[in-house]
Each structure stands twice: as C-alpha cells, then as structure tokens.
Design a protein around this motif. Sequence first.
Motif, PDB file in Angstrom:
ATOM      1  N   ARG A 140       0.995   7.883 -12.794  1.00  0.00           N
ATOM      2  CA  ARG A 140       0.430   7.099 -11.692  1.00  0.00           C
ATOM      3  C   ARG A 140      -0.827   7.810 -11.201  1.00  0.00           C
ATOM      4  O   ARG A 140      -0.851   9.028 -11.100  1.00  0.00           O
ATOM      5  N   PHE A 141      -1.842   7.011 -10.866  1.00  0.00           N
ATOM      6  CA  PHE A 141      -3.113   7.574 -10.435  1.00  0.00           C
ATOM      7  C   PHE A 141      -3.472   7.048  -9.055  1.00  0.00           C
ATOM      8  O   PHE A 141      -3.317   5.860  -8.767  1.00  0.00           O
ATOM      9  N   ASP A 162       1.840  -2.485   6.129  1.00  0.00           N
ATOM     10  CA  ASP A 162       1.271  -1.339   5.444  1.00  0.00           C
ATOM     11  C   ASP A 162       2.218  -0.143   5.549  1.00  0.00           C
ATOM     12  O   ASP A 162       2.626   0.247   6.643  1.00  0.00           O
ATOM     13  N   PHE A 163       2.567   0.432   4.407  1.00  0.00           N
ATOM     14  CA  PHE A 163       3.545   1.515   4.367  1.00  0.00           C
ATOM     15  C   PHE A 163       3.085   2.726   5.185  1.00  0.00           C
ATOM     16  O   PHE A 163       3.843   3.289   5.972  1.00  0.00           O
ATOM     17  N   LYS A 164       1.833   3.129   5.002  1.00  0.00           N
ATOM     18  CA  LYS A 164       1.336   4.333   5.665  1.00  0.00           C
ATOM     19  C   LYS A 164       1.247   4.162   7.178  1.00  0.00           C
ATOM     20  O   LYS A 164       1.481   5.103   7.934  1.00  0.00           O
ATOM     21  N   ASP A 224      14.603   4.924   2.253  1.00  0.00           N
ATOM     22  CA  ASP A 224      15.018   5.685   1.080  1.00  0.00           C
ATOM     23  C   ASP A 224      13.896   5.668   0.040  1.00  0.00           C
ATOM     24  O   ASP A 224      13.573   4.624  -0.519  1.00  0.00           O
ATOM     25  N   VAL A 225      13.297   6.841  -0.185  1.00  0.00           N
ATOM     26  CA  VAL A 225      12.209   6.936  -1.153  1.00  0.00           C
ATOM     27  C   VAL A 225      12.414   8.135  -2.058  1.00  0.00           C
ATOM     28  O   VAL A 225      13.154   9.065  -1.739  1.00  0.00           O
ATOM     29  N   ASN A 230       0.830  -1.218   0.000  1.00  0.00           N
ATOM     30  CA  ASN A 230       0.000   0.000   0.000  1.00  0.00           C
ATOM     31  C   ASN A 230       0.859   1.260   0.000  1.00  0.00           C
ATOM     32  O   ASN A 230       0.584   2.225   0.718  1.00  0.00           O
ATOM     33  N   VAL A 231       1.904   1.240  -0.810  1.00  0.00           N
ATOM     34  CA  VAL A 231       2.771   2.417  -0.936  1.00  0.00           C
ATOM     35  C   VAL A 231       2.032   3.479  -1.758  1.00  0.00           C
ATOM     36  O   VAL A 231       1.465   3.162  -2.804  1.00  0.00           O
ATOM     37  N   PRO A 232       1.977   4.738  -1.303  1.00  0.00           N
ATOM     38  CA  PRO A 232       1.290   5.794  -2.058  1.00  0.00           C
ATOM     39  C   PRO A 232       1.836   5.925  -3.476  1.00  0.00           C
ATOM     40  O   PRO A 232       3.016   5.641  -3.737  1.00  0.00           O
TER      41      PRO A 232
END
Length: 308
Positions: free
Chosen positions: A204-205, A81-83, A125-126, A41-43
């Motif tokens: 990306r949407f 979950d990333f968030k 790192d993003v 679930n990465v934005p």
Amino acid sequence: MRYKKYVGFPLVVIVVASLWFISKYKDVYKEEIEFNVNFINVPEDVVVNSTVNQLKIPVEISSSGFTLIWEKTFGNKLNLDFKKNTYSRNDSLFFNPSKSLKNMKRSKEISYEILNVEDQEVSIDVKRFDSKRVPLVNEFKIEYSSNFVPLKEPAFTLDSVTVTGNDTAVAELKEIRVTGKPIIVSDSITSININLNEKYPDLRFENPNISLTIAATQMTEGSIESYVQLINAPSNVEVKLIPEKVTVVYSTPIAQFDKIDNSDVRVIVDYNKVNDLNTAIIPEVRLINSNMVSSRILPKQIQVLTIK
C-alpha cells in the motif's frame, strides 16, 4: 347510472385519503432514525474491521413526514472522514457520534436538519501495518528519437514514497524499482503516469499516483572554420602546422543554433605534447559556448613540422 355510482364512490375515497395523507405528512416532524456510518479516507497503514463500517447510530432529525417515511424504509448511509472523526486513547481508536455532530450536520449527503445524537463511545477495531519511506528508482528503458537528447536525468514527481503492507516485506524493502514498457521520447517534455498500487498489489502506498517526467531537446549540427593555435612553441625553432585551418563540426539544440558564432571555438596544439620533429597530433577543441554539446574536427589530426 348505477355504474357511475359504484365507480364514483371509491374515487372520492381515494382523493380524500390522498389529501389527508398530503396534509398530514407535509408537516415537519422530529423523529429518531438510524444512520449507517461508513468511514472514508482511511490511512493506508490501517485496515478497518468490516463490522466498523456497519455501525448503526441513532440520530434525531427534523424533516417532513415524506422524508421520514423514505428514511425509515430505505435507511441512510453517512460517509465520515476517518481521520477527522476518530480519536486514539491508550493505543486504541474510538468514535463518538456526539463529537462528530458538527461534521455530520455539514454533510452534503443530507437534505434535512440533524438535531442530536447519543453521546456514546464506540471502539474501532483496526489493524495497523508497519510504514516505511523508501526511494523510487527509475528502471524504464528510454529511447530518444528524431535527434532528441536528454536535458537532464528523468525524474519522478516524488523521489520517495511511504509504503505499508505485509510487515515482513516492508521491513526488507530497500527501494521501489519502477519499470514498464520502453518509452520513446520524441518531444521536449514526456510525462508517464504511474499507479504504484497496480504495479505492487501486495503493498500500500500513501501516494500511489506518480509520474515520470523526461525533459529533452532536439539537436542539430553546425560547422565553424577555425585557425589552429599553437602554444608553448620554443623561440629557436620554426613550427609549421598542416593544415593551418580545420573545420569544427558541433552539435547544439535547435533553439540555440543562432546564438553560436566563430568566436565560440578554439582549436589548440600544445607543442609540449609533440615528441618528434615531424609528427601528427590530435588538437584540443575548446568550446566556449555552453550551448555547444559536442564536437569533432575535420581532419582529425594536425601534422606538426619542426624546422631547426
């Protein structure tokens, strides 16, 4: 007899060893193993460095010896979950296993108890892309068949979407024009599912799955005989209309056909619009009932004779 002796002894050894192995490893042990952490679930506006999804964190667990052997042999991949499991500080992202301990314990991927993890902060790192909300524009070619007509303008489930990706392309983007194969409407509701990621692979949407809904109704025709009404005629002249009665042909949705009667139509000739003593004029047709979509009259013109 000697054959049975040679075979029997190894068999006894195997049975005894198996019983010892089962009795030893069926017990519950506390042990430290490594988890391979994978973020889900990465934005859409975030791209995670590939090394981030290869994080290995030491975890103390309580499980049977058999489970420990399996985990140490094959390892365990834990989806987080990333968030919910990362946090920011000074425009940087971090992950700390101890802060995610509750989420890890609730994971349905694990059948044993997690006791503890190390309190260590890991930098994530993003790369972040620019984001922008832009409107959707329908460019589908829509054709109506079987006497169907639109009830209202076709509409997407979302009127706009948040788009990310190439920063330059996003900055220049004013709208998303959505098109595809022509749509033939032959029902009251037509819905087309659309994946924006497939149509625009370079972008990306946030919500890539949308649908276009087309509402239509099937039409039919009816006719009403109506007398022509003369208005604004002077009192000192005699005016004759030929014909005095016309046929009004109207179109309406099939479902509303029974709700229309003769009182829903008025055909009017305004004498103020008559220039000559003997002239033809196109009368005005007033549709009182909103279910009547369009109309035409037969004959098309009325002859207006003025006798002084």
